[in-house]
Write a protein that holds these residues in place. Structure first.
Motif, PDB file in Angstrom:
ATOM      1  N   VAL A 158       0.852  -1.122   0.107  1.00 17.78           N
ATOM      2  CA  VAL A 158      -0.020  -0.032   0.048  1.00 17.78           C
ATOM      3  C   VAL A 158       0.822   1.215  -0.092  1.00 17.78           C
ATOM      4  O   VAL A 158       0.680   2.125  -0.774  1.00 17.78           O
ATOM      5  CB  VAL A 158      -0.986  -0.194   1.303  1.00 17.78           C
ATOM      6  CG1 VAL A 158      -1.540   1.363   1.540  1.00 17.78           C
ATOM      7  CG2 VAL A 158      -2.061  -1.289   1.286  1.00 17.78           C
ATOM      8  N   HIS A 159       1.852   1.258   0.923  1.00 17.18           N
ATOM      9  CA  HIS A 159       2.865   2.346   1.016  1.00 17.18           C
ATOM     10  C   HIS A 159       3.482   2.533  -0.327  1.00 17.18           C
ATOM     11  O   HIS A 159       3.616   3.881  -0.744  1.00 17.18           O
ATOM     12  CB  HIS A 159       3.909   2.191   2.007  1.00 17.18           C
ATOM     13  CG  HIS A 159       3.212   2.436   3.260  1.00 17.18           C
ATOM     14  ND1 HIS A 159       3.135   3.897   3.848  1.00 17.18           N
ATOM     15  CD2 HIS A 159       2.688   1.925   4.461  1.00 17.18           C
ATOM     16  CE1 HIS A 159       2.881   3.860   5.043  1.00 17.18           C
ATOM     17  NE2 HIS A 159       2.220   2.645   5.443  1.00 17.18           N
ATOM     18  N   VAL A 208       0.958   4.173  -2.707  1.00 21.88           N
ATOM     19  CA  VAL A 208       0.603   5.755  -2.545  1.00 21.88           C
ATOM     20  C   VAL A 208       2.079   6.431  -2.837  1.00 21.88           C
ATOM     21  O   VAL A 208       1.975   7.759  -3.242  1.00 21.88           O
ATOM     22  CB  VAL A 208       0.417   5.777  -1.103  1.00 21.88           C
ATOM     23  CG1 VAL A 208       0.352   7.276  -0.750  1.00 21.88           C
ATOM     24  CG2 VAL A 208      -0.987   5.230  -0.822  1.00 21.88           C
ATOM     25  N   ARG A 243      -0.284   6.585  -6.451  1.00 25.13           N
ATOM     26  CA  ARG A 243      -1.384   5.837  -6.841  1.00 25.13           C
ATOM     27  C   ARG A 243      -2.469   6.123  -5.465  1.00 25.13           C
ATOM     28  O   ARG A 243      -2.149   5.520  -4.456  1.00 25.13           O
ATOM     29  CB  ARG A 243      -1.244   4.749  -7.324  1.00 25.13           C
ATOM     30  CG  ARG A 243      -0.475   4.616  -8.530  1.00 25.13           C
ATOM     31  CD  ARG A 243      -0.090   3.210  -8.804  1.00 25.13           C
ATOM     32  NE  ARG A 243      -0.962   2.248  -9.381  1.00 25.13           N
ATOM     33  CZ  ARG A 243      -0.842   1.133  -9.550  1.00 25.13           C
ATOM     34  NH1 ARG A 243       0.149   0.439  -9.149  1.00 25.13           N
ATOM     35  NH2 ARG A 243      -2.042   0.478 -10.189  1.00 25.13           N
ATOM     36  N   HIS A 244      -3.362   7.090  -5.465  1.00 23.24           N
ATOM     37  CA  HIS A 244      -4.042   7.607  -4.280  1.00 23.24           C
ATOM     38  C   HIS A 244      -5.619   7.179  -4.502  1.00 23.24           C
ATOM     39  O   HIS A 244      -6.426   7.257  -3.605  1.00 23.24           O
ATOM     40  CB  HIS A 244      -4.138   8.992  -4.205  1.00 23.24           C
ATOM     41  CG  HIS A 244      -2.821   9.537  -3.923  1.00 23.24           C
ATOM     42  ND1 HIS A 244      -2.454  10.920  -4.172  1.00 23.24           N
ATOM     43  CD2 HIS A 244      -1.705   8.929  -3.406  1.00 23.24           C
ATOM     44  CE1 HIS A 244      -1.183  11.153  -4.038  1.00 23.24           C
ATOM     45  NE2 HIS A 244      -0.662   9.889  -3.524  1.00 23.24           N
ATOM     46  N   LEU A 293      -7.127   3.581  -4.320  1.00 24.44           N
ATOM     47  CA  LEU A 293      -7.095   2.166  -4.064  1.00 24.44           C
ATOM     48  C   LEU A 293      -8.188   1.466  -4.062  1.00 24.44           C
ATOM     49  O   LEU A 293      -9.188   1.640  -3.383  1.00 24.44           O
ATOM     50  CB  LEU A 293      -6.131   2.041  -2.774  1.00 24.44           C
ATOM     51  CG  LEU A 293      -4.764   2.667  -2.975  1.00 24.44           C
ATOM     52  CD1 LEU A 293      -4.186   2.336  -1.568  1.00 24.44           C
ATOM     53  CD2 LEU A 293      -3.819   2.223  -3.836  1.00 24.44           C
ATOM     54  N   THR A 326      -4.275   2.032   6.300  1.00 25.14           N
ATOM     55  CA  THR A 326      -4.630   2.088   5.063  1.00 25.14           C
ATOM     56  C   THR A 326      -5.528   3.185   4.728  1.00 25.14           C
ATOM     57  O   THR A 326      -5.362   4.319   3.674  1.00 25.14           O
ATOM     58  CB  THR A 326      -4.875   0.835   4.059  1.00 25.14           C
ATOM     59  OG1 THR A 326      -3.859   0.063   4.361  1.00 25.14           O
ATOM     60  CG2 THR A 326      -4.928   1.199   2.698  1.00 25.14           C
ATOM     61  N   LEU A 365      -4.146   6.662   5.662  1.00 24.42           N
ATOM     62  CA  LEU A 365      -3.135   7.134   4.827  1.00 24.42           C
ATOM     63  C   LEU A 365      -3.903   7.655   3.409  1.00 24.42           C
ATOM     64  O   LEU A 365      -3.291   8.676   2.947  1.00 24.42           O
ATOM     65  CB  LEU A 365      -2.041   5.973   4.296  1.00 24.42           C
ATOM     66  CG  LEU A 365      -1.131   6.249   3.204  1.00 24.42           C
ATOM     67  CD1 LEU A 365       0.166   7.464   3.707  1.00 24.42           C
ATOM     68  CD2 LEU A 365      -0.314   4.887   2.996  1.00 24.42           C
ATOM     69  N   VAL A 366      -4.745   7.007   2.866  1.00 22.68           N
ATOM     70  CA  VAL A 366      -5.197   7.376   1.800  1.00 22.68           C
ATOM     71  C   VAL A 366      -6.005   8.590   1.713  1.00 22.68           C
ATOM     72  O   VAL A 366      -5.906   9.398   0.976  1.00 22.68           O
ATOM     73  CB  VAL A 366      -6.069   6.017   1.120  1.00 22.68           C
ATOM     74  CG1 VAL A 366      -6.880   6.666  -0.328  1.00 22.68           C
ATOM     75  CG2 VAL A 366      -5.222   4.877   0.517  1.00 22.68           C
ATOM     76  N   CYS A 387      -3.974  11.586   1.790  1.00 19.26           N
ATOM     77  CA  CYS A 387      -3.600  12.215   0.428  1.00 19.26           C
ATOM     78  C   CYS A 387      -4.834  12.658  -0.356  1.00 19.26           C
ATOM     79  O   CYS A 387      -4.862  12.645  -1.567  1.00 19.26           O
ATOM     80  CB  CYS A 387      -2.964  10.919  -0.374  1.00 19.26           C
ATOM     81  SG  CYS A 387      -1.380  10.331   0.400  1.00 19.26           S
ATOM     82  N   GLY A 403      -7.201  10.831  -1.332  1.00 21.64           N
ATOM     83  CA  GLY A 403      -7.344   9.684  -2.007  1.00 21.64           C
ATOM     84  C   GLY A 403      -8.615   8.941  -1.721  1.00 21.64           C
ATOM     85  O   GLY A 403      -9.633   9.483  -0.886  1.00 21.64           O
TER      86      GLY A 403
END
Length: 127
Positions: free
Chosen positions: A37-38, A41, A45-46, A48, A69, A72-73, A76, A78
């Protein structure tokens, strides 16, 4: 058992990065998904999709990776979508049951398959 994470071809699903996960998500194997995943990103690629339809087992470590996850997304700006088939009865995915039992299923946009997950007109399954 191990955890396998495969990445669909870049651009196959438009702006969506699709990671297909199979095996068991536990304390030993969950870092594999976290790392992939990291990497996605970091590549920019935001949007997912995590296809968890082939995950046979998920413990709290796996749930922790899913929540991290999501965080994190979102940081961003995302989008994160999960594939958790829910046909009913014994066909309900293990991950879906675990997320429901922990009361965190509502945090995720869940779809029955990749095609509906990447379709902007499609609505997520109800929690």
């Amino acid at each position: 058992m191990t955890l396998k994470v495969t990445d669909d071809e870049w651009g196959e699903w438009g702006e969506w990065a699709v990671l297909r996960v199979s095996g068991e998500m536990d304390l030993v194997t969950s870092p594999v998904l976290r790392r992939r995943v990291h990497e996605a990103v970091a590549e920019g690629r935001h949007s997912l999709v995590l296809d968890l339809s082939e995950v046979l087992f998920c413990d709290s470590s796996g749930v922790g990776v899913l929540i991290a996850t999501r965080r994190l997304v979102r940081s961003c700006q995302g989008r994160l979508r999960l594939i958790l088939p829910a046909q009913g009865g014994s066909d309900v995915s293990h991950v879906n049951r675990v997320l429901g039992a922990l009361g965190v299923r509502r945090l995720f946009d869940v779809y029955p398959d990749v095609v509906s997950a990447v379709d902007e007109e499609s609505s997520p399954l109800s929690a």
